[in-house]
Design a protein around this motif. Structure first.
Motif, mmCIF file in Angstrom:
data_model
loop_
_atom_site.group_PDB
_atom_site.id
_atom_site.type_symbol
_atom_site.label_atom_id
_atom_site.label_comp_id
_atom_site.label_asym_id
_atom_site.label_seq_id
_atom_site.Cartn_x
_atom_site.Cartn_y
_atom_site.Cartn_z
ATOM 1 N N ASP A 153 15.943 -65.928 -16.811
ATOM 2 C CA ASP A 153 15.672 -66.690 -18.027
ATOM 3 C C ASP A 153 16.929 -67.355 -18.604
ATOM 4 O O ASP A 153 16.989 -67.656 -19.787
ATOM 5 C CB ASP A 153 15.015 -65.807 -19.096
ATOM 6 C CG ASP A 153 14.302 -66.651 -20.164
ATOM 7 O OD1 ASP A 153 13.844 -67.759 -19.828
ATOM 8 O OD2 ASP A 153 14.239 -66.210 -21.326
ATOM 9 N N ARG A 188 16.850 -68.140 -22.701
ATOM 10 C CA ARG A 188 17.670 -67.284 -23.574
ATOM 11 C C ARG A 188 19.095 -67.806 -23.716
ATOM 12 O O ARG A 188 19.770 -67.530 -24.705
ATOM 13 C CB ARG A 188 17.678 -65.839 -23.063
ATOM 14 C CG ARG A 188 18.151 -65.678 -21.624
ATOM 15 C CD ARG A 188 17.813 -64.309 -21.065
ATOM 16 N NE ARG A 188 18.670 -63.248 -21.583
ATOM 17 C CZ ARG A 188 19.254 -62.320 -20.811
ATOM 18 N NH1 ARG A 188 19.048 -62.326 -19.501
ATOM 19 N NH2 ARG A 188 20.013 -61.402 -21.342
ATOM 20 N N TRP A 189 19.561 -68.580 -22.739
ATOM 21 C CA TRP A 189 20.911 -69.163 -22.817
ATOM 22 C C TRP A 189 21.002 -70.297 -21.804
ATOM 23 O O TRP A 189 20.218 -70.366 -20.845
ATOM 24 C CB TRP A 189 21.992 -68.121 -22.489
ATOM 25 C CG TRP A 189 23.304 -68.408 -23.174
ATOM 26 C CD1 TRP A 189 24.324 -69.183 -22.709
ATOM 27 C CD2 TRP A 189 23.701 -67.939 -24.459
ATOM 28 N NE1 TRP A 189 25.349 -69.223 -23.624
ATOM 29 C CE2 TRP A 189 24.987 -68.455 -24.712
ATOM 30 C CE3 TRP A 189 23.108 -67.127 -25.414
ATOM 31 C CZ2 TRP A 189 25.689 -68.195 -25.879
ATOM 32 C CZ3 TRP A 189 23.799 -66.852 -26.575
ATOM 33 C CH2 TRP A 189 25.071 -67.389 -26.809
ATOM 34 N N ASP A 269 22.506 -59.780 -24.316
ATOM 35 C CA ASP A 269 21.598 -60.341 -25.323
ATOM 36 C C ASP A 269 22.323 -61.280 -26.274
ATOM 37 O O ASP A 269 21.706 -62.173 -26.869
ATOM 38 C CB ASP A 269 20.939 -59.212 -26.119
ATOM 39 C CG ASP A 269 19.913 -58.451 -25.295
ATOM 40 O OD1 ASP A 269 19.425 -59.024 -24.303
ATOM 41 O OD2 ASP A 269 19.618 -57.293 -25.640
#
Length: 635
Positions: A153, A188-189, A269
């Motif tokens: 992701d 997510r990044w 995270d």
């Protein structure tokens, strides 16, 4: 939840007093049998998030690559078992159109890469993708030169900062980047890999358009090319320029951003966390940042000593300026090697140079043998200078040996002012040395029989040769420095009518390595150019020439300085006279020249040619009462 879980148990054994302990904690992967409150371990959680991953990044290995370093890096990467390995380009030396040589270089690289146990992702650098032949080889070997992929992701965007022929991004690539970002809005990044750190080159590269598309996401940028590590924060996001993995480098140390390493990235995270695995250790991700970068530059500048040698018969006095432009104290220490011909008044030195100040080192010498001065050995000063750093930090120091020849010198004397002037010129002679006086001659006489001491600025009203020397009250004197100032008449303006904006141009093609003789060439096309942008005129990416002609408007009578920047060669003519010669096949560089001009219109001609790898042409000028700016162009 109705699913089957596999539980892996790791056995931790500690031998204390002959007893074996087994363990269990919150994680189902960990177990123990201790029932007492005290435990022989800390209460921190296990760092084991299945979404996280780790990968390595190798940097430049070319531009004067050092044999064996890249292979050593691959060996160390294999010991850490990354999930994959990224690059930031410049994998082969390149810069050739010889297919056999390109093949040989790629074969050599893949021989070094073959032992790597993880997947490797290619990024094109200017050494890998510098002309059409190399571009064709790249596409034949690897397919795409810019692409993307998703891993756990996280969006990885791989750019090619050479596909616009130089440090440019093509419109097709900009569209690809925008389309990809629009497609993946909820990752997510985002991580961006490129060779050139193009965010420092300005909006000419189109990267500003891409940055706008990044505005609503979290991202990190990685680049190479400079061979000098730097961490910057831009738009609240981390930007990294990696150092080298075997590429050309002075290797002055991590604080200078000059070390061999590979990046080790852990995706968390909170985003990617970078550690630098130096091939001789591990460095923090911000080991060289914007603050230390300025400190390093100050230390490098401080090591460029201004060393002046003064003479009194056979005695010598050495005066050395130690500058500190940083906000921290620099500590200097040095020692003189034994000299067979000269005796010095001191041999060891320790000096503290406070922030934003300078100190001076003075050495007196007398000869100890009866030899002519030309036979004296030079002084050799072994020195080290740097900042205090915390324990276990990389050393923030430079060291070297300064060779001081015993001939009288004029280092550090500055005679400012324009080489040409119209009516009169004021000169204020400057130097950085303590307790030294200035004397001069204004008639071309260098024997100093007719000299005076300068206490106020000099005023010139005729063509004059000025000679300057420094001396002290004890009779020590430097060598003289001479500079000629020529009184000139300004070039007359031209009366022109019915002008229109821009310059006329003619365009030619050929394999040029210098400005051609345009009279012997047949033009391909002609027209009017409103700006200097060879790429808009050129009908191919390389090997052409353009001749521009027309007029510029000068706002006031006076002496003007012209700055001609080009990639490759160029020449500037004003009123038929060559003013700036920036000829030759070279990357973007600026040269300047001066000319006295009357107010009004003046003829201008610029000859330009493009060899390969990038095309650029810019003209600026400055003059009386005006800052550096672009002239108005007419034809």
């Amino acid at each position: 939840m109705g699913s089957t879980k596999k539980t892996f148990t790791f056995l931790f054994i500690a031998l204390v007093g002959g007893t074996i302990f087994y363990g269990q904690e919150d994680s189902p992967a960990f177990s123990h049998t201790l029932e007492n409150d005290k435990k022989p371990w800390t209460i921190k959680p296990f760092y084991n998030n299945p979404k996280n991953f780790q990968f390595a990044i190798v940097s430049d290995r070319t531009g004067g690559h050092r044999e064996g370093v890249f292979g050593k890096g691959i060996e160390k990467i294999n010991q850490l078992y990354p999930e994959f390995v990224m690059s930031v380009g410049d994998l082969i030396e390149g810069y050739t159109k010889n297919d056999s040589l390109i093949n040989e270089q790629w074969d050599e690289f893949h021989g070094l890469l073959d032992p790597l146990s993880s997947r490797f992702f290619y990024v094109a650098g200017n050494h890998d993708y510098s002309n059409s032949t190399m571009a064709a080889q790249w596409k034949e070997r690897f397919g795409k030169e810019y692409y993307h992929f998703i891993y756990k992701d996280v969006l990885f965007l791989i750019m090619n900062t050479n596909d616009g022929d130089g440090v440019l991004i093509s419109n097709d690539q900009i569209k690809f980047l925008k389309d990809t970002l629009a497609q993946y809005t909820n990752v997510r990044w985002t991580m961006i890999f490129m060779h050139h750190p193009i965010w420092v080159y300005g909006d000419v590269n189109g990267f500003d358009q891409v940055e706008k598309a990044f505005a609503d996401r979290r991202y990190t940028v990685f680049a190479g090319h400079t061979h000098r590590y730097l961490h910057q924060v831009r738009n609240d996001q981390n930007h990294y320029v990696l150092a080298t993995t075997g590429g050309g480098s002075e290797l002055r140390g991590p604080k200078f951003g000059e070390f061999d390493h590979f990046g080790w990235v852990t995706m968390t995270d909170d985003g990617p966390k970078l550690a630098n695995i130096s091939l001789s250790g591990i460095n923090r991700h911000d080991v060289s940042n914007e603050i230390t970068h300025e400190m390093a530059n100050s230390l490098i500048e401080a090591s460029k000593f201004k060393t002046l040698v003064l003479a009194r018969k056979k005695e010598r006095k050495v005066q050395m300026v130690l500058n500190n432009s940083s906000d921290s104290t620099i500590y200097f220490k040095g020692r003189l090697y034994h000299n067979h011909h000269l005796k010095t008044d001191a041999s060891r030195f320790q000096i503290s140079i406070p922030a934003r100040s300078s100190e001076q080192l003075v050495i007196h010498t007398i000869p100890i043998v009866d030899l002519d001065e030309s036979q004296w050995d030079p002084l050799e000063l072994e020195w080290e200078m740097g900042y205090d750093v915390a324990f276990m930090d990389p050393k923030f120091r430079l060291k070297g040996t300064e060779i001081i020849e015993m001939e009288p010198s004029n280092t550090g004397i500055v005679i400012p002012g324009e080489n040409i002037f119209l009516k009169n010129l004021q000169l204020k002679i400057e130097h950085p040395y303590n307790e030294l006086l200035i004397k001069y001659s204004m008639d071309g006489n260098t024997t100093w029989q007719n000299t005076g001491q300068i206490t106020e600025p000099l005023y010139l009203s005729e063509t004059t040769e000025v000679n300057v020397a420094l001396y002290d009250v004890n009779g020590f004197q430097s060598a003289y420095l001479g500079k000629k100032y020529e009184k000139v008449k300004p070039s007359a303006a031209i009366k022109v009518r019915n002008t229109k904006k821009g310059l006329a141009y003619t365009y030619y093609e050929g394999n040029f390595i210098s400005i051609p003789n345009f009279a012997g060439l047949s033009p391909i096309k002609s027209g009017t150019a409103l700006e200097f942008d060879p790429d808009k005129i050129g009908q191919r990416s390389d090997h052409y020439a353009i001749q521009y002609s027309g007029y510029i408007k000068v706002p006031e009578t006076g002496v003007y300085t012209f700055y001609l920047r080009s990639d490759d060669g160029s020449k500037l003519y004003l009123d038929g006279e060559l003013v700036v010669d920036n000829d030759g096949s070279h990357s973007a560089s600026t040269k300047e020249g001066m000319k006295a001009l009357k107010k009004g219109m003046h003829s201008i001609r610029i000859d330009y040619f493009e060899d390969f790898l990038g095309e650029e042409l810019q003209l600026f000028f400055s003059g009386p009462g005006m800052a550096k700016s672009q002239p108005s162009l007419w034809n």
